[in-house]
Design a protein around this motif. Structure first.
Motif, PDB file in Angstrom:
ATOM      1  N   GLY A 114       0.815  -1.218   0.000  1.00  0.00           N
ATOM      2  CA  GLY A 114       0.000   0.000   0.000  1.00  0.00           C
ATOM      3  C   GLY A 114       0.843   1.260   0.000  1.00  0.00           C
ATOM      4  N   LEU A 115       1.857   1.306   0.873  1.00  0.00           N
ATOM      5  CA  LEU A 115       2.714   2.494   0.948  1.00  0.00           C
ATOM      6  C   LEU A 115       3.567   2.649  -0.307  1.00  0.00           C
ATOM      7  CD1 LEU A 115       3.884   2.420   4.678  1.00  0.00           C
ATOM      8  CD2 LEU A 115       2.122   3.854   3.631  1.00  0.00           C
TER       9      LEU A 115
ATOM     10  N   LEU B 236       0.058  -2.780  -8.254  1.00  0.00           N
ATOM     11  CA  LEU B 236       0.432  -1.366  -8.182  1.00  0.00           C
ATOM     12  C   LEU B 236       1.134  -0.918  -9.462  1.00  0.00           C
ATOM     13  CD1 LEU B 236       3.688  -0.534  -7.447  1.00  0.00           C
ATOM     14  CD2 LEU B 236       3.107  -1.853  -5.415  1.00  0.00           C
ATOM     15  N   ILE B 237       1.869  -1.818 -10.129  1.00  0.00           N
ATOM     16  CA  ILE B 237       2.518  -1.449 -11.388  1.00  0.00           C
ATOM     17  C   ILE B 237       1.481  -1.282 -12.491  1.00  0.00           C
ATOM     18  CG2 ILE B 237       4.038  -2.277 -13.221  1.00  0.00           C
ATOM     19  CD1 ILE B 237       5.746  -3.598 -11.048  1.00  0.00           C
TER      20      ILE B 237
ATOM     21  N   LEU C 189       1.400   4.270  -2.945  1.00  0.00           N
ATOM     22  CA  LEU C 189       1.257   5.704  -2.693  1.00  0.00           C
ATOM     23  C   LEU C 189       2.547   6.449  -3.018  1.00  0.00           C
ATOM     24  CD1 LEU C 189      -0.704   5.642   0.696  1.00  0.00           C
ATOM     25  CD2 LEU C 189      -1.626   6.026  -1.598  1.00  0.00           C
ATOM     26  N   SER C 190       3.680   5.891  -2.607  1.00  0.00           N
ATOM     27  CA  SER C 190       4.957   6.556  -2.836  1.00  0.00           C
ATOM     28  C   SER C 190       5.293   6.626  -4.319  1.00  0.00           C
ATOM     29  CB  SER C 190       6.075   5.806  -2.088  1.00  0.00           C
ATOM     30  OG  SER C 190       5.818   5.756  -0.703  1.00  0.00           O
ATOM     31  N   LEU C 191       5.017   5.553  -5.039  1.00  0.00           N
ATOM     32  CA  LEU C 191       5.342   5.526  -6.459  1.00  0.00           C
ATOM     33  C   LEU C 191       4.500   6.527  -7.237  1.00  0.00           C
ATOM     34  CD1 LEU C 191       6.951   4.276  -8.750  1.00  0.00           C
ATOM     35  CD2 LEU C 191       5.245   2.441  -8.891  1.00  0.00           C
TER      36      LEU C 191
ATOM     37  N   VAL D 184      -8.192  10.193  -4.843  1.00  0.00           N
ATOM     38  CA  VAL D 184      -7.889   9.185  -5.866  1.00  0.00           C
ATOM     39  C   VAL D 184      -6.586   8.474  -5.510  1.00  0.00           C
ATOM     40  CG1 VAL D 184      -7.366   8.840  -8.316  1.00  0.00           C
ATOM     41  CG2 VAL D 184      -9.102  10.519  -7.635  1.00  0.00           C
ATOM     42  N   TRP D 185      -5.596   9.253  -5.122  1.00  0.00           N
ATOM     43  CA  TRP D 185      -4.288   8.711  -4.717  1.00  0.00           C
ATOM     44  C   TRP D 185      -4.452   7.735  -3.554  1.00  0.00           C
ATOM     45  CZ3 TRP D 185      -1.712  10.165   0.002  1.00  0.00           C
ATOM     46  CH2 TRP D 185      -0.373   9.782   0.083  1.00  0.00           C
ATOM     47  N   LEU D 186      -5.240   8.110  -2.569  1.00  0.00           N
ATOM     48  CA  LEU D 186      -5.481   7.233  -1.426  1.00  0.00           C
ATOM     49  C   LEU D 186      -6.177   5.946  -1.855  1.00  0.00           C
ATOM     50  CD1 LEU D 186      -5.427   6.772   1.640  1.00  0.00           C
ATOM     51  CD2 LEU D 186      -7.593   8.030   1.784  1.00  0.00           C
ATOM     52  N   SER D 187      -7.120   6.047  -2.783  1.00  0.00           N
ATOM     53  CA  SER D 187      -7.845   4.856  -3.231  1.00  0.00           C
ATOM     54  C   SER D 187      -6.920   3.860  -3.915  1.00  0.00           C
ATOM     55  CB  SER D 187      -8.997   5.252  -4.161  1.00  0.00           C
ATOM     56  OG  SER D 187      -8.519   5.703  -5.422  1.00  0.00           O
TER      57      SER D 187
END
Length: 573
Positions: free
Chosen positions: A50-51, A169-170, A54-56, A137-140
């Motif tokens: 999850g992090l 995530l990719i 968000l970071s990427l 959106v970023w959080l979702s």
């Protein structure tokens, strides 16, 4: 271009798997040891994915800045976000509402978006806490990737789940429109992951907690994509009923108390909450803004077997044009056999390119190819059969309406990934002439995904691809954004009257959109309705600087409104 490069890399990987399967073996083994240590820490794995998501996405802001909306759907969700962020469920109808009509906005009985509220709710969190709906959106995206990892842990095991989370995530959290627009996709994918992740856990441990999580997942689906969510629920409900049917009396009572009752309680609260929301927005707990809007503006039916309703009277030819394009471009082709077949094949192709691509299709094909001769459906594990059933039923639901976009299939994103990982797990043991070809394919698939991510970051032109794939972006209306930025620089409140011809529909969906609190907005956008009607609008919003925006010009022109100037001259202003 992207699909061609991905297909080329996948073909190269297949050739190397047959010719040089030990290539990079030592490097892969060292990485897998570290990866396995992290995977064994289940909670840390979920948090890490999850992090990282968000970071990427935050790290990509220099390449992909906060997105600029470009279509009416996005503006509809932005209105929901602005409404919820100000602590309201809906907004009062403006006396001047006729000047502000839009193909995503409902003005009667209240001023709101026609869309379902879940996407707007998560965007409102970002707007309230961080000042912009994009951060919702970023959080979702982070929540989706974390939930998919959690779901996969229950279906494919720890190591494969961690791999699936990073693949998610990719492929879905970086360059595609789920992470770079306001249309949604991640929210309903989050809901689907919570439901499927809770399903096997309810039968094993912590039934109350997992029943509540399943209920939360169904609540998200009901308030984001209720149509697909209904189809999604059918095989899940069937699996639950089969499980309950097989239980003996003491176990059945425990399951009813600890699983069924909490789940039904959450579903009941969801229904009550949705009814209250509908009552506040439409005046009836049984009538949704979406249906009220379609009844008012859109005579084109949702399904091809339904008849077209009488065409309503439109105040603007642009809205009528949008309806006619839907009628001619989507509804009429589905009324013929050839059009229906072509539409079905097109949608299946979009699902394949967006959710799988060549790199994920390869293990699926290989897994089927190495099945023993005469293998049947019954020989698949019950969990695999259920994942296939859920995926197939949701895909079927996507084939029925006249319109389709990739995020309509988002509830089964986690199921798709689980099936890919199950196929990879089966292919892993495959050997070709005594060489570990299958193991090389499993190792190279995530490597290809990372390489494609790096290539996309280095080549912005890939954003212009026309076929929906993993890095597909939707259009942004930078022309309107530039005019809005200029208007905000002027002191005092502004009124922008937008003019464009009926034959030129670009910009219609993206120009006349307003904030939830219309009266206090810095900039109000309105349609050009001619001198007499425009004067009524100008008189109502006295004290605002009035501008005429010529949206047909390129670049668009921002001019002081003529009637406003002449009125000031006549009064000596």
């Amino acid at each position: 271009m992207v699909l061609a490069i991905e297909a080329g890399l996948t073909l190269l990987a297949l050739i190397l798997a047959l010719k040089a399967p030990n290539l990079g073996r030592h490097w892969f083994q060292a990485f897998e040891r570290t990866f396995g240590n992290l995977a064994r820490q289940r909670g840390l794995s979920i948090i890490t994915v999850g992090l990282t998501a968000l970071s990427l996405r935050a790290a990509l802001l220099p390449i992909l800045p906060i997105p600029v909306p470009g279509v009416s759907d996005e503006f509809g969700y932005l209105l929901l976000s602005d409404t919820f962020a100000h602590g309201r469920l809906t907004n009062p109808t403006s006396p001047m509402w006729v000047h502000f009509e839009n193909s995503a906005i409902l003005w009667h009985p209240t001023y709101t978006s026609k869309y379902w509220p879940a996407q707007g709710m998560i965007m409102a969190v970002g707007q309230a806490l961080m000042g912009d709906p994009f951060w919702g959106v970023w959080l979702s995206i982070g929540l989706m990737c974390a939930a998919i990892t959690w779901m996969l842990q229950a279906w494919v095991g720890e190591r494969w789940a961690l791999l699936g989370g990073f693949l998610a995530l990719i492929r879905f959290g970086t360059f595609n429109y789920w992470a770079n627009s306001y249309w949604g996709g991640a929210v309903s994918a989050l809901g689907g992951a919570l439901v499927l992740g809770a399903l096997p856990r309810m039968k094993q441990q912590h039934p109350v907690r997992n029943a509540l999580l399943m209920g939360l997942g169904f609540a998200i689906l009901a308030t984001s994509r209720p149509y697909e969510g209904l189809f999604f629920a059918i095989p899940v409900a069937a699996a639950l009923l089969v499980w309950l049917w097989k239980l003996k009396r003491p176990q059945l009572g425990h399951a009813l108390r600890c699983s069924v009752v909490p789940l039904l309680a959450v579903l009941a609260l969801t229904m009550v909450g949705m009814g209250y929301y509908f009552w506040r927005t439409t005046g009836s707990p049984f009538n949704t803004p979406y249906f009220v809007y379609n009844h008012t503006y859109n005579p084109v039916p949702y399904f091809p077997w339904q008849p077209v309703r009488p065409m309503p009277v439109y105040h603007y030819p642009q809205i009528k044009r949008v309806v006619l394009e839907t009628l001619d471009g989507f509804y009429k082709p589905t009324r013929t056999f050839t059009g229906l077949v072509a539409g079905t094949l097109t949608r299946l192709g979009i699902i394949a390119s967006f959710y799988f691509g060549a790199v994920f299709i390869l293990p699926l094909i290989l897994a089927v190819g190495i099945l023993p001769y005469g293998a049947s459906w019954k020989e698949l594990s019950p969990s695999t059969r259920l994942l296939i059933s859920v995926s197939a039923i949701v895909i079927l639901s996507n084939l029925l309406p006249i319109v389709y976009l990739p995020h309509y299939t988002s509830p089964v994103t986690c199921a798709f990934l689980a099936l890919v990982l199950i196929a990879m797990r089966r292919v892993q043991s495959f050997e070709w002439r005594g060489k570990p070809s299958g193991l090389f394919i499993v190792r190279i698939i995530p490597s290809i995904c990372v390489l494609l991510l790096l290539l996309r970051a280095a080549e912005p032109a890939w954003a212009n691809n026309k076929i929906p794939d993993w890095c597909y972006l939707t259009a942004s209306d930078f022309r309107r954004a530039e005019v809005l930025l200029e208007l905000r620089r002027y002191p005092g409140p502004q009124l922008a009257i937008v003019h464009h011809s009926a034959d030129n529909d670009y910009g219609f969906d993206g120009w006349v959109y307003n904030r939830a609190d219309l009266e206090s907005a810095k900039v109000i956008w309105a349609h050009d309705m001619g001198p007499a009607k425009n004067k009524e609008l100008i008189d109502y919003f006295k004290g605002r600087n009035v501008w005429l925006v010529d949206a047909d010009s390129n670049p668009p022109q921002l001019l002081p409104y003529p009637e406003a100037q002449s009125s000031e001259s006549a009064t000596g202003g």
